[in-house]
Design an enzyme around this catalytic site. Structure first.
Site, mmCIF file in Angstrom:
data_model
loop_
_atom_site.group_PDB
_atom_site.id
_atom_site.type_symbol
_atom_site.label_atom_id
_atom_site.label_comp_id
_atom_site.label_asym_id
_atom_site.label_seq_id
_atom_site.Cartn_x
_atom_site.Cartn_y
_atom_site.Cartn_z
ATOM 1 C CE LYS A 106 -1.698 2.727 3.075
ATOM 2 N NZ LYS A 106 -1.572 3.992 2.330
ATOM 3 C CD GLU B 254 13.936 0.269 8.451
ATOM 4 O OE1 GLU B 254 14.454 1.212 9.086
ATOM 5 O OE2 GLU B 254 14.517 -0.808 8.255
ATOM 6 C CD GLU C 129 10.313 12.351 11.755
ATOM 7 O OE1 GLU C 129 9.237 11.785 12.012
ATOM 8 O OE2 GLU C 129 11.202 11.828 11.055
HETATM 9 P P1 NAP Z 1 2.781 8.001 8.253
HETATM 10 O O1 NAP Z 1 1.767 9.032 8.442
HETATM 11 O O2 NAP Z 1 3.190 7.166 9.407
HETATM 12 O O3 NAP Z 1 2.259 7.078 7.054
HETATM 13 C C1 NAP Z 1 3.029 6.039 6.510
HETATM 14 C C2 NAP Z 1 2.119 5.041 5.846
HETATM 15 O O4 NAP Z 1 1.292 4.431 6.839
HETATM 16 C C3 NAP Z 1 1.178 5.651 4.815
HETATM 17 O O5 NAP Z 1 1.048 4.745 3.753
HETATM 18 C C4 NAP Z 1 -0.102 5.778 5.608
HETATM 19 O O6 NAP Z 1 -1.249 5.812 4.792
HETATM 20 C C5 NAP Z 1 -0.062 4.514 6.442
HETATM 21 N N1 NAP Z 1 -0.911 4.527 7.634
HETATM 22 C C6 NAP Z 1 -1.373 5.584 8.344
HETATM 23 N N2 NAP Z 1 -2.137 5.164 9.378
HETATM 24 C C7 NAP Z 1 -2.181 3.819 9.325
HETATM 25 C C8 NAP Z 1 -2.799 2.813 10.123
HETATM 26 N N3 NAP Z 1 -3.542 3.096 11.187
HETATM 27 N N4 NAP Z 1 -2.622 1.516 9.776
HETATM 28 C C9 NAP Z 1 -1.855 1.195 8.716
HETATM 29 N N5 NAP Z 1 -1.251 2.097 7.924
HETATM 30 C C10 NAP Z 1 -1.390 3.405 8.218
HETATM 31 O O7 NAP Z 1 4.136 8.609 7.702
HETATM 32 P P2 NAP Z 1 4.322 9.622 6.496
HETATM 33 O O8 NAP Z 1 3.840 10.953 6.954
HETATM 34 O O9 NAP Z 1 3.792 9.052 5.241
HETATM 35 O O10 NAP Z 1 5.915 9.613 6.340
HETATM 36 C C11 NAP Z 1 6.731 10.344 7.147
HETATM 37 C C12 NAP Z 1 7.305 9.496 8.284
HETATM 38 O O11 NAP Z 1 7.985 8.358 7.759
HETATM 39 C C13 NAP Z 1 8.342 10.240 9.073
HETATM 40 O O12 NAP Z 1 8.156 10.010 10.448
HETATM 41 C C14 NAP Z 1 9.651 9.632 8.602
HETATM 42 O O13 NAP Z 1 10.698 9.762 9.517
HETATM 43 C C15 NAP Z 1 9.267 8.223 8.370
HETATM 44 N N6 NAP Z 1 10.203 7.546 7.441
HETATM 45 C C16 NAP Z 1 11.067 6.607 7.936
HETATM 46 C C17 NAP Z 1 11.985 5.975 7.092
HETATM 47 C C18 NAP Z 1 12.943 4.949 7.634
HETATM 48 O O14 NAP Z 1 13.514 4.213 6.822
HETATM 49 N N7 NAP Z 1 13.141 4.845 8.930
HETATM 50 C C19 NAP Z 1 12.012 6.296 5.734
HETATM 51 C C20 NAP Z 1 11.123 7.251 5.256
HETATM 52 C C21 NAP Z 1 10.217 7.864 6.128
HETATM 53 P P3 NAP Z 1 -1.859 7.195 4.206
HETATM 54 O O15 NAP Z 1 -0.850 8.261 4.393
HETATM 55 O O16 NAP Z 1 -2.109 6.868 2.808
HETATM 56 O O17 NAP Z 1 -3.115 7.458 4.964
#
Ligand code: NAP
Ligand code: MG
Length: 501
Positions: free
Chosen positions: A199, A274, A405
């Protein structure tokens, strides 16, 4: 500037791909969602709609998991010879290479990022990683075990281990590096013999769907890779609780990671996380500032700071403080801001209105808590989600901007006196993803690197990632690794076999 103008300069293949609503990839077919619902994906440079995309939810996840389950349990993928699986993955890497410019255009349009950087970094590393992982199927081996069995001294045994794929994997990825995250997830899963339901983030579904087209062309059997765009709280959540899913591999925020770990616990799924970061960049008193200042600027401003390991806390010693602040402010003020489809623009829009509001809110909070804004601090233009590269000086450990963050082009600079204290200052966070130190003294490197609690430590560089280098977090930045040989571990079970003669 309008989205129609942005699109008019793109290649015909890219234009064609976004000329009609995009479907989801389910069991080798492109289908609409069961509910018939669609959502808009937006151009962050304008806030206008690029194209509509099928919105998957629980019913689509159920269908996709059933297809992935069948492809795993009865299907040809895990049973295929390892050389045949390698060939399939190499074909995917070749197709990505042939279509690299299209992937870069779609990524720049959907995410907002710089198209030339997307091509050189995001897409190239994604291609290299699929190719690196394509080499593994023939090299995943178990061990022969020298059994003793003290309570059966007269019997003869042969013991060995088999490495077997974990099964059906649910993969949930963020919007900051959509193709790269897609390849980090698909590569080790496919090399191990797993089948996948992926997804993509709702903000940036286009390149994952284009990857789906390439997966079909590469000749993977139906159901091996399913790509279901949709929202996290519906499609994502359905994946995390599905009883037929064996593993969840998630990249995203720590906040959502915690929800997923709890959701996956009920069916005791294997989980890789991650997560977020608040990574320190530490300039040491002997650093070469000609390297350290541009390095610290790029550590935070690359990809508009929407990088999980961005150098968002900068530690500067007293003796260099004024010079570093001045150099950093000059670098920030000199960055050209604009749409990512013009490769000259080094600061591009943030991905969404939500992210824009969040980052602007943090800048205000920093001001209110007494941080000094020495560069940026504002919005650019009145359309799209552009935020100036921002430097908050004189920050301290108690400020919200230092603890949380921000995920935007905002660096918090902290001054320090004592080099013996600096690792402790750097570790003063719940996160542990990346860190960099800037020094010319090998003694400092040997002394400080082991003290830093993070999954990667860079010396005189930051944000350097390589396909052979494991990447992942300590502490609340998660567990398990993406990239490198270690990425495979998350997708493999170990079976012990004991044969009595
Ligand atoms: P996010 O809000 O946590 O969302 C990540 C993914 O999870 C999206 O596909 C989101 O779907 C989905 N999601 C949201 N709520 C969910 C739930 N209850 N159950 C299952 N899936 C759910 O993160 P983001 O804003 O997209 O990305 C930024 C974050 O990613 C930052 O904190 C960054 O540090 C982290 N990140 C970490 C790494 C690493 O390798 N450690 C790499 C890149 C990014 P939708 O958004 O489509 O609703
Ligand atoms: Mg978009």
């Amino acid at each position: 500037m309008t989205t129609a103008e942005n699109i008019s300069n793109l290649s015909d293949t890219t234009k064609d791909f976004i000329s009609s609503p995009r479907k989801m990839l389910l069991n080798g077919q492109w289908v609409t969602s069961a509910s018939g619902k669609m959502f808009d994906t937006l151009d962050p440079a304008t806030g206008e709609v690029i194209v509509q995309v099928a919105e998957g939810d629980k019913e689509d996840i159920d269908r996709a998991v059933a297809a992935a389950r069948k492809a795993f349990d009865d299907g040809p993928w895990p049973a295929m010879t390892s050389t045949a699986r390698e060939r399939c993955m190499h074909r995917l890497a070749d197709l990505m290479e042939e279509n690299a410019d299209i992937l870069a255009e779609l990524e720049a349009l959907d995410n907002g990022k710089n198209v030339a950087i997307a091509r050189a970094v995001d897409i190239q590393v994604a291609i290299d990683f699929i190719r690196y992982m394509a080499g593994w199927p023939t090299k995943i081996t178990g061990n022969v075990l020298p059994l003793s069995v003290p309570y059966a001294p007269d019997a003869k045994f042969l013991g060995y281990t088999l490495r077997e794929p974990v099964g059906v994997v649910g993969q949930i990825i963020p919007w900051n590096f959509p193709v790269l995250m897609c390849s980090w997830k698909l590569g080790p899963a496919l090399a191990s013999g797993c089948t996948v339901v992926l997804k993509p983030a709702e903000e940036t579904p286009l390149t994952a769907l284009y990857m789906g087209e390439l997966v079909c062309q590469a000749g993977f059997p139906d159901g091996v890779v399913n790509i279901i765009p949709g929202y996290g709280h519906t499609a994502g959540a359905a994946l995390t609780v599905h009883p037929e899913v064996d593993k969840i591999s998630f990249t995203g925020s720590t906040e959502v990671g915690k929800i997923i770990v709890k959701a996956a616990a009920d069916t005791m799924k294997n989980v890789t996380m991650e997560l977020g970061g608040k990574s320190p960049a530490i300039i040491l008193p002997d650093a070469d500032l000609e390297v350290a200042i541009p390095g610290a600027a790029s550590a935070i401003f690359f990809n508009q700071g929407q990088v999980c390991c961005a150098g968002s806390r900068l530690f500067v010693p007293d003796n260099l403080y004024d010079e570093v602040i001045a150099g950093l402010a000059e670098a920030a003020d000199g960055m050209k801001i604009g749409c990512g489809l013009d490769p000259e623009n080094m600061i591009n829009p943030l991905v969404s209105q939500i992210q824009f509001d969040r980052v602007m809110g943090y800048i205000e909070s920093g001001r209110a808590e007494g941080a000094e804004v020495v560069a940026g601090g504002g919005r650019r233009g009145d359309k799209g989600y552009f935020v100036e590269p921002t430097i908050l000086a004189n920050t301290n450990r108690d400020m919200k901007v230092v603890r949380e963050e921000i995920f935007g082009p905002v660096v918090c600079v902290q001054r320090y006196q004592d080099i013996d204290e600096v690792a402790k200052l750097a570790n003063d966070t719940v996160y542990g993803l990346g860190a960099s130190i800037w020094t010319r003294d090998v003694g400092n490197i040997i002394n400080i690197v082991p003290k830093i609690r993070s999954g990667t430590v860079w010396v005189n560089c930051h944000n350097i990632l390589d396909v052979v280098m494991p990447f992942g977090g300590y502490k609340q930045s998660g567990f398990g690794k993406d990239m490198g040989q270690q990425a495979l571990e998350g997708y493999l079970e170990t079976k012990s076999v004991c044969i009595m003669a």
